[in-house]
Design a protein around this motif. Structure first.
Motif, short mmCIF file in Angstrom:
data_model
loop_
_atom_site.label_atom_id
_atom_site.label_comp_id
_atom_site.label_asym_id
_atom_site.label_seq_id
_atom_site.Cartn_x
_atom_site.Cartn_y
_atom_site.Cartn_z
N GLY A 6 -0.64 4.33 2.44
CA GLY A 6 0.70 4.11 2.98
C GLY A 6 1.09 5.24 3.93
N GLY A 7 0.76 6.48 3.53
CA GLY A 7 1.07 7.60 4.41
C GLY A 7 0.30 7.52 5.71
N TRP A 8 -0.96 7.10 5.63
CA TRP A 8 -1.78 6.97 6.83
C TRP A 8 -1.23 5.89 7.75
N GLY A 48 1.52 4.60 12.60
CA GLY A 48 2.61 3.91 13.30
C GLY A 48 3.42 4.88 14.15
N GLN A 49 3.69 6.06 13.60
CA GLN A 49 4.44 7.07 14.34
C GLN A 49 3.67 7.50 15.59
N ILE A 50 2.38 7.72 15.42
CA ILE A 50 1.55 8.15 16.56
C ILE A 50 1.52 7.06 17.63
N GLU A 51 1.38 5.81 17.21
CA GLU A 51 1.32 4.71 18.17
C GLU A 51 2.67 4.54 18.89
N ARG A 52 3.77 4.69 18.13
CA ARG A 52 5.09 4.60 18.78
C ARG A 52 5.27 5.71 19.79
N ARG A 53 4.83 6.92 19.43
CA ARG A 53 4.95 8.04 20.35
C ARG A 53 4.13 7.79 21.62
N ASP A 85 11.76 2.74 19.78
CA ASP A 85 12.42 3.74 18.93
C ASP A 85 13.77 4.07 19.55
N ALA A 86 14.80 3.40 19.06
CA ALA A 86 16.14 3.57 19.61
C ALA A 86 16.72 4.96 19.33
N SER A 87 16.18 5.64 18.33
CA SER A 87 16.72 6.96 17.95
C SER A 87 16.00 8.10 18.65
#
Length: 342
Positions: free
Chosen positions: A28-30, A35-40, A73-75
């Motif tokens: 789950g952490g991975w 997901g965070q890396i891909e969004r970035r 990422d609206a924030s």
């Protein structure tokens, strides 16, 4: 009676369950990190595209690209700042064409400006955003009379950042738009120019030019000549359209002379008139001097006391004109030659 020992099978099952929980947690952490890396990465790509669009002044496309980034990422603070920057630059250089209106643009930009002004970390950034919010109100009011009054927003910006050049320049423009007098507006433009942000000087001069040009009076004409002369001395620039506007003022007061000609010629020193007139011709892209420009330049030479050079200019012009054609320049040029050969 001795207590029963825990079942070996139950202990084994508990261990296996713990291992699976650990694996699930790691997975789950991975997934979250991936997901965070891909969004970035997606935001990086979109911001890079937006930067190219902004550099080419394609504000509408830049705005749509940032809308895609906000959907990712609206924030994101980077996305929000980029939206604010596009909104301000779009308003600084706004143009409408076809079915487009000022209101159709400002309604998209105002929520971003309002959000940014409320969350800005520095007084300068907050004042920049507030000033542009006021400018958005002004543009909207040109089409929708019930739009908010921009002046309180400009003054709020100056309370946050008393030296803010955007707020001073926009307030000066507003004062002339509402006939509050050249003196009051000049104070605001002087304060804008005195601000320690030299990169904004061309913008301030552009606002000042627009504000004065809205006044089609002899006094405004003198001030436009002074402004053009100042911009030339600062090694600034005027676009061809505005250069033509100032050249037309020379035509209005010199062909033929009128009751305002003396005051107009006294607006700047004679040599400055000549240098500014030549500078304007270059920026207007006139190429070979037209007869009216040749006459005006000779008249400026005469006013500067260069009689021989002026006379040579009048004679050259006379050789290009058709006698008895009814052209006003024929009569004016003839009179000038007679005047200078007495």
């Amino acid at each position: 009676m001795a207590a029963k020992k825990p079942s070996t099978r139950l202990a084994w099952v508990g261990s296996i369950t713990g291992v699976f929980s650990l694996i699930a947690g790691i997975y789950g952490g991975w997934v979250f990190l991936s997901g965070q890396i891909e969004r970035r990465r997606a935001i990086d790509r979109l911001l890079a595209a937006e930067a190219v669009q902004l550099h080419t002044s394609d504000y509408d496309s830049a705005w749509r690209t940032l809308a895609q980034a906000a959907a990712v990422d609206a924030s994101s603070a980077r996305v929000q700042q980029a939206q604010e920057d596009v909104a301000m630059q779009w308003l600084d250089n706004i143009r409408v064409s076809g079915d487009q209106t000022f209101a159709s643009i400002t309604e998209k930009l105002e929520p971003v400006l309002t959000r940014g002004a409320a969350s800005a970390k520095s007084p300068q950034r907050q004042a920049d955003l507030l000033a542009h919010l006021g400018w958005s109100y002004f543009l909207r009011s040109r089409e929708l009379p019930n739009s908010p009054n921009p002046e309180p927003v400009y003054r709020d910006a100056l309370r946050k950042d008393p030296a803010n050049p955007y707020a001073h320049a926009m307030l000066g423009h507003w004062m002339l738009w509402n006939r509050q007098g050249f003196a009051n507006a000049s104070e605001q433009f002087a304060a804008a120019l005195a601000a320690p942000r030299p990169d904004l000087r061309p913008y301030i001069r552009s606002m000042q030019f627009s504000a004065i040009a809205n006044e089609d009076t002899p006094e405004a004409h003198e001030k436009l000549i002074r402004l053009a002369n100042d911009i030339r001395k600062e090694h600034g620039d005027l676009n061809p359209s505005r250069s033509h506007d100032v050249l037309n003022i020379y035509w209005e007061h010199l062909v033929p002379p009128d009751e305002h000609t003396t005051a107009f010629l006294g607006a700047v020193p004679p040599q400055d008139h000549l240098d500014t007139f030549d500078w304007l011709l270059q920026r207007a892209g006139s190429g070979e001097p037209e007869p009216n420009h040749a006459y005006i330049r000779s008249a400026l030479l005469e006013a500067a006391g260069h009689r021989d050079e002026a006379l040579a200019g009048y004679r050259t012009l006379a050789s290009r004109l058709v006698p008895n054609s009814g052209d006003i320049l024929v009569d004016l040029t003839h009179k000038a030659i007679v005047r200078l050969t007495r």
